[in-house]
Enzyme design. Structure first.
Site, PDB file in Angstrom:
ATOM      1  N   LYS A  38       0.830  -1.220   0.000  1.00  0.00           N
ATOM      2  CA  LYS A  38       0.000   0.000   0.000  1.00  0.00           C
ATOM      3  C   LYS A  38       0.861   1.266   0.000  1.00  0.00           C
ATOM      4  O   LYS A  38       0.338   2.376  -0.004  1.00  0.00           O
ATOM      5  CB  LYS A  38      -0.898   0.024   1.250  1.00  0.00           C
TER       6      LYS A  38
ATOM      7  N   LYS B 278       2.831   2.203   2.536  1.00  0.00           N
ATOM      8  CA  LYS B 278       2.777   2.801   3.874  1.00  0.00           C
ATOM      9  C   LYS B 278       3.893   2.224   4.736  1.00  0.00           C
ATOM     10  O   LYS B 278       4.069   0.998   4.758  1.00  0.00           O
ATOM     11  CB  LYS B 278       1.428   2.424   4.491  1.00  0.00           C
TER      12      LYS B 278
HETATM   13  N1  CTP Z   1      -9.950   6.724  11.516  1.00  0.00           N
HETATM   14  C1  CTP Z   1     -10.925   7.569  12.076  1.00  0.00           C
HETATM   15  N2  CTP Z   1     -10.575   8.833  12.484  1.00  0.00           N
HETATM   16  C2  CTP Z   1      -9.298   9.262  12.351  1.00  0.00           C
HETATM   17  C3  CTP Z   1      -8.291   8.418  11.797  1.00  0.00           C
HETATM   18  C4  CTP Z   1      -8.664   7.141  11.383  1.00  0.00           C
HETATM   19  O1  CTP Z   1     -12.098   7.189  12.204  1.00  0.00           O
HETATM   20  N3  CTP Z   1      -8.991  10.488  12.741  1.00  0.00           N
HETATM   21  C5  CTP Z   1     -10.346   5.397  11.034  1.00  0.00           C
HETATM   22  C6  CTP Z   1     -10.115   5.224   9.547  1.00  0.00           C
HETATM   23  O2  CTP Z   1     -11.198   5.796   8.822  1.00  0.00           O
HETATM   24  C7  CTP Z   1     -10.030   3.719   9.415  1.00  0.00           C
HETATM   25  C8  CTP Z   1      -9.431   3.293  10.765  1.00  0.00           C
HETATM   26  O3  CTP Z   1      -9.537   4.420  11.651  1.00  0.00           O
HETATM   27  O4  CTP Z   1     -11.317   3.145   9.247  1.00  0.00           O
HETATM   28  C9  CTP Z   1      -7.974   2.876  10.646  1.00  0.00           C
HETATM   29  O5  CTP Z   1      -7.335   3.919   9.964  1.00  0.00           O
HETATM   30  P1  CTP Z   1      -5.765   4.057   9.742  1.00  0.00           P
HETATM   31  O6  CTP Z   1      -5.528   4.260   8.283  1.00  0.00           O
HETATM   32  O7  CTP Z   1      -5.028   3.006  10.434  1.00  0.00           O
HETATM   33  O8  CTP Z   1      -5.540   5.438  10.533  1.00  0.00           O
HETATM   34  P2  CTP Z   1      -5.094   6.862  10.051  1.00  0.00           P
HETATM   35  O9  CTP Z   1      -4.843   7.689  11.264  1.00  0.00           O
HETATM   36  O10 CTP Z   1      -6.068   7.403   9.026  1.00  0.00           O
HETATM   37  O11 CTP Z   1      -3.694   6.496   9.385  1.00  0.00           O
HETATM   38  P3  CTP Z   1      -2.926   7.128   8.147  1.00  0.00           P
HETATM   39  O12 CTP Z   1      -2.790   8.602   8.414  1.00  0.00           O
HETATM   40  O13 CTP Z   1      -1.595   6.394   8.126  1.00  0.00           O
HETATM   41  O14 CTP Z   1      -3.787   6.827   6.930  1.00  0.00           O
END
Ligand code: CTP
Length: 153
Positions: free
Chosen positions: A45, A47
């Site tokens: 992905k 990441k």
């Molecule tokens: N999520 C959420 N609110 C946030 C961050 C994440 O509800 N502020 C949710 C995402 O929508 C997803 C889940 O948590 O369904 C896991 O998301 P993840 O991608 O691990 O977290 P992120 O903080 O969005 O990470 P990144 O910035 O690396 O994308």
């Protein structure tokens, strides 16, 4: 019959947005299963996490609102997981809105609002800014700027 909810995510640097989403998903049913992306899958992905997979899955699995944490190894495993675990609801945060609608053939699909102002990416960026070598670079840049400005005094 028990109603089981399923979700997936990376959950790097576990934060309040993750917790809120998992608690709200758990409240939609009786059990919550969370697929945690492996380091190999994250590489696909594009990441790179700060926290390794073994720690991330242990943290997520230890939460009171989570009944089972499983590895997420590829994009294709979702239908198999839904059937194997008899899933009633598949849920993700709203950043994924519409992306998994094809799963509606197998169960209910919901997208819940994200928590504003927090993300793993934002925390990773903040950590980078605080990194010693980065602070040293900034200091060198500042010294350079002041030496240039002094020439015009
Ligand atoms: N999520 C959420 N609110 C946030 C961050 C994440 O509800 N502020 C949710 C995402 O929508 C997803 C889940 O948590 O369904 C896991 O998301 P993840 O991608 O691990 O977290 P992120 O903080 O969005 O990470 P990144 O910035 O690396 O994308």
């Amino acid at each position: 019959m028990q109603k089981t909810v399923l979700t997936y995510g990376t959950f790097d640097l576990f934060h309040i947005g993750h917790l809120s989403l998992l608690q709200r998903l758990r409240a939609l049913g009786d059990r919550l299963i969370v697929g945690v992306s492996t380091d190999e899958f994250n590489e696909i992905k594009g990441k790179k996490t700060v926290v390794p997979f073994s720690d991330r899955i242990e943290i997520v699995g230890a939460l009171r609102c989570v009944d089972l944490a499983i590895p997420e190894e590829n994009w294709e495993q979702k239908v198999g997981d839904i059937q194997r675990h008899n899933i009633a609801v598949f849920g993700m945060g709203s950043d994924w809105e519409g992306r998994f609608d094809e799963l509606k053939l197998h169960c209910e699909v919901v997208y819940l609002p994200r928590t504003e102002g927090v993300s793993s990416t934002h925390i990773r960026k903040t950590l980078k800014v605080l990194d010693r070598s980065h602070v040293r670079e900034l200091k060198q840049a500042l010294d350079l700027i002041s030496s240039i400005v002094e020439r015009f005094d």
